[in-house]
Design an enzyme around this catalytic site. Structure first.
Site, PDB file in Angstrom:
ATOM      1  N   ARG A 139      47.785  35.011   1.716  1.00  0.00           N
ATOM      2  CA  ARG A 139      47.565  33.579   1.412  1.00  0.00           C
ATOM      3  C   ARG A 139      48.551  33.169   0.327  1.00  0.00           C
ATOM      4  O   ARG A 139      48.648  33.841  -0.703  1.00  0.00           O
ATOM      5  CB  ARG A 139      46.151  33.319   0.910  1.00  0.00           C
ATOM      6  CG  ARG A 139      46.031  31.928   0.256  1.00  0.00           C
ATOM      7  CD  ARG A 139      44.640  31.541  -0.132  1.00  0.00           C
ATOM      8  NE  ARG A 139      43.860  31.191   1.036  1.00  0.00           N
ATOM      9  CZ  ARG A 139      42.735  30.482   1.000  1.00  0.00           C
ATOM     10  NH1 ARG A 139      42.259  30.042  -0.146  1.00  0.00           N
ATOM     11  NH2 ARG A 139      42.061  30.210   2.103  1.00  0.00           N
ATOM     12  N   HIS A 180      46.603  26.890   8.540  1.00  0.00           N
ATOM     13  CA  HIS A 180      45.404  27.655   8.155  1.00  0.00           C
ATOM     14  C   HIS A 180      44.707  28.087   9.449  1.00  0.00           C
ATOM     15  O   HIS A 180      43.596  27.633   9.746  1.00  0.00           O
ATOM     16  CB  HIS A 180      44.497  26.793   7.273  1.00  0.00           C
ATOM     17  CG  HIS A 180      43.466  27.577   6.516  1.00  0.00           C
ATOM     18  ND1 HIS A 180      43.438  28.958   6.471  1.00  0.00           N
ATOM     19  CD2 HIS A 180      42.414  27.159   5.745  1.00  0.00           C
ATOM     20  CE1 HIS A 180      42.417  29.348   5.729  1.00  0.00           C
ATOM     21  NE2 HIS A 180      41.789  28.286   5.279  1.00  0.00           N
ATOM     22  N   GLN A 216      40.976  29.341   9.813  1.00  0.00           N
ATOM     23  CA  GLN A 216      39.975  28.280   9.623  1.00  0.00           C
ATOM     24  C   GLN A 216      39.693  27.563  10.944  1.00  0.00           C
ATOM     25  O   GLN A 216      38.550  27.255  11.271  1.00  0.00           O
ATOM     26  CB  GLN A 216      40.473  27.283   8.578  1.00  0.00           C
ATOM     27  CG  GLN A 216      39.531  26.131   8.328  1.00  0.00           C
ATOM     28  CD  GLN A 216      38.263  26.536   7.587  1.00  0.00           C
ATOM     29  OE1 GLN A 216      38.328  27.173   6.557  1.00  0.00           O
ATOM     30  NE2 GLN A 216      37.104  26.161   8.108  1.00  0.00           N
ATOM     31  N   ASP A 218      38.946  17.131   4.300  1.00  0.00           N
ATOM     32  CA  ASP A 218      39.413  18.180   3.386  1.00  0.00           C
ATOM     33  C   ASP A 218      39.666  17.496   2.042  1.00  0.00           C
ATOM     34  O   ASP A 218      39.721  16.262   1.960  1.00  0.00           O
ATOM     35  CB  ASP A 218      40.716  18.782   3.969  1.00  0.00           C
ATOM     36  CG  ASP A 218      41.207  20.009   3.211  1.00  0.00           C
ATOM     37  OD1 ASP A 218      40.490  20.508   2.310  1.00  0.00           O
ATOM     38  OD2 ASP A 218      42.318  20.488   3.528  1.00  0.00           O
ATOM     39  N   CYS A 268      36.475  22.347   5.764  1.00  0.00           N
ATOM     40  CA  CYS A 268      36.847  23.746   5.542  1.00  0.00           C
ATOM     41  C   CYS A 268      36.225  24.300   4.274  1.00  0.00           C
ATOM     42  O   CYS A 268      35.997  25.507   4.170  1.00  0.00           O
ATOM     43  CB  CYS A 268      38.371  23.885   5.514  1.00  0.00           C
ATOM     44  SG  CYS A 268      39.179  22.765   4.353  1.00  0.00           S
ATOM     45  N   ARG A 321      33.615  31.683   9.337  1.00  0.00           N
ATOM     46  CA  ARG A 321      34.895  32.250   8.884  1.00  0.00           C
ATOM     47  C   ARG A 321      34.862  33.774   9.046  1.00  0.00           C
ATOM     48  O   ARG A 321      35.834  34.399   9.444  1.00  0.00           O
ATOM     49  CB  ARG A 321      35.166  31.917   7.408  1.00  0.00           C
ATOM     50  CG  ARG A 321      35.338  30.458   7.070  1.00  0.00           C
ATOM     51  CD  ARG A 321      36.494  29.826   7.790  1.00  0.00           C
ATOM     52  NE  ARG A 321      37.746  30.560   7.625  1.00  0.00           N
ATOM     53  CZ  ARG A 321      38.488  30.619   6.507  1.00  0.00           C
ATOM     54  NH1 ARG A 321      38.119  29.968   5.434  1.00  0.00           N
ATOM     55  NH2 ARG A 321      39.622  31.312   6.469  1.00  0.00           N
TER      56      ARG A 321
HETATM   57  N1  NVA Z   1      44.005  21.873   2.119  1.00  0.00           N
HETATM   58  C1  NVA Z   1      43.271  22.809   1.304  1.00  0.00           C
HETATM   59  C2  NVA Z   1      42.539  23.791   2.171  1.00  0.00           C
HETATM   60  C3  NVA Z   1      41.678  24.762   1.416  1.00  0.00           C
HETATM   61  C4  NVA Z   1      40.950  25.708   2.323  1.00  0.00           C
HETATM   62  C5  NVA Z   1      44.223  23.515   0.361  1.00  0.00           C
HETATM   63  O1  NVA Z   1      45.276  23.982   0.820  1.00  0.00           O
HETATM   64  O2  NVA Z   1      43.938  23.591  -0.841  1.00  0.00           O
HETATM   65  N1   CP Z   2      38.177  27.298   3.664  1.00  0.00           N
HETATM   66  C1   CP Z   2      38.800  28.193   2.898  1.00  0.00           C
HETATM   67  O1   CP Z   2      39.894  28.700   3.208  1.00  0.00           O
HETATM   68  O2   CP Z   2      38.114  28.520   1.765  1.00  0.00           O
HETATM   69  P1   CP Z   2      38.659  29.404   0.565  1.00  0.00           P
HETATM   70  O3   CP Z   2      39.773  28.641  -0.094  1.00  0.00           O
HETATM   71  O4   CP Z   2      37.472  29.609  -0.333  1.00  0.00           O
HETATM   72  O5   CP Z   2      39.178  30.699   1.129  1.00  0.00           O
END
Ligand code: NVA
Ligand code: CP
Length: 331
Positions: free
Chosen positions: A108, A135, A138, A233, A274, A318
């Protein structure tokens, strides 16, 4: 032809055929049912995986850990402060070393090119746990949740993503919907609609031509009509916190509230997110921003806690879907 994903990377849903995505979803349904029934198979016995996180996480990290441990695999977690990656050792060397120790690598971080570079050199499957532009794990969880709660096949489902239409979740949805023949609208302010990456849109629409999917971007409220899923989101993704004042200005009219839910004209619509979500002021961030004069809630507490909301089923999924990805690629 039988689907076999062993040895494959999981970098974006665009790399998979609809049949392969169907296979992972079916496997996830099956693994979820087995876990519920207490059936233990230890499909990953003797395997080890490593999780590399350059951004924070609750769900993705814990989903990978529990999925791997449920199936008997060992897990190592490394955050950006605790490895040499990128600072004292190149991505290429890091990938080559980790590929000697582990059977799979989760990453990540920021750029999609990093997860691609790791995959190029690791020699073992690499899984994308979120980048600035995608992602994919997700989306598998979201599709599983839709199949559990919407009484229609995926190719009849309309998903409206509300808000920051140019973020990683919006793009991941464009790819996912395109592949599975679904109907997708990214609904947000014109200023952000204009910023949607045209190459993402073109790639998704190219696939959509073959699958019957529709992929649209709109700032018109009429886009909400007939939605089976309202998805939102946070307004400023990880790494974009400096944009909060501007985003609040643009996105406040797009906060998901009961009026927006009603505008779908579908009493069976479901709300997905998410997570993490700002739906109240019970976080230091939402509270701190409120004190600065910015209400960053992308959804009201009323909707978040309503009968429409399936966000915690989605969060649980998830784990089942990530388990399916790991099992499919390394078991
Ligand atoms: N768009 C958000 C998704 C988190 C799961 C981010 O990248 O922070
Ligand atoms: N939805 C998601 O990716 O959550 P986290 O950022 O907690 O992993």
């Amino acid at each position: 032809m039988a689907v076999n994903l062993k040895g494959r990377n999981f970098l974006t849903l665009m790399d998979f055929t609809p049949e392969e995505i169907r296979y992972m979803l079916d496997l996830a349904h099956d693994l979820k049912a087995k876990k519920r029934a207490g059936i233990v198979n230890h499909l990953l016995k003797g395997k080890n995986i490593v999780l590399l996180f350059e951004k924070t996480s609750t769900r993705t990290r814990c989903a990978f850990e529990v999925a791997a441990m449920d199936e008997g695999a060992g897990v190592t977690f490394l955050d950006s402060g605790s490895s040499q990656m990128g600072k004292k050792e190149s991505l290429e060397d890091t990938a080559k070393v980790l590929g000697r120790f582990y059977d799979g690598i989760e990453y990540r971080g920021y750029k999609q090119s990093v997860v691609e570079e790791l995959a190029e050199h690791a020699g073992v499957p690499v899984w994308n746990g979120l980048t600035d532009v995608d992602h994919p794990t997700q989306i598998l969880a979201d599709m599983l949740t839709i199949e559990e709660h919407v009484a229609k096949p995926l190719n009849k489902v309309k998903v409206v993503f509300v808000g920051d239409v140019r973020n990683n979740m919006a793009y991941a949805w464009m790819y996912g919907c395109a592949k599975m023949g679904m109907h997708f609208v990214a609904y947000g302010p014109k200023e952000l609609c204009d910023e949607v990456d045209s190459s993402v849109l073109e790639r998704a629409r190219e696939v959509a031509k073959e699958t019957g999917a529709t992929i649209e971007v709109s700032h018109e409220k009429s886009a909400l009509k007939g939605a089976d899923v309202i998805y939102t989101d946070i307004w400023a993704s990880m790494g974009e916190e400096a944009q909060i004042p501007e985003r609040v200005k643009l996105l406040t009219p797009y906060r998901v509230d009961m009026d927006l839910i009603k505008a779908t004209e579908n009493d069976d619509v479901i709300f997905l997110h998410c997570l993490p979500s700002f739906h109240d002021f019970e976080t230091t961030m939402a509270k701190g921003q409120k004190d600065e004069g910015y209400d960053i809630r992308e959804v009201t507490d009323e909707v978040f806690r309503s009968r429409f909301s399936k966000v915690f089923d989605e969060a649980e999924n998830r784990m089942h879907t990530i388990k399916a990805v790991i099992v499919a690629t390394i078991a």
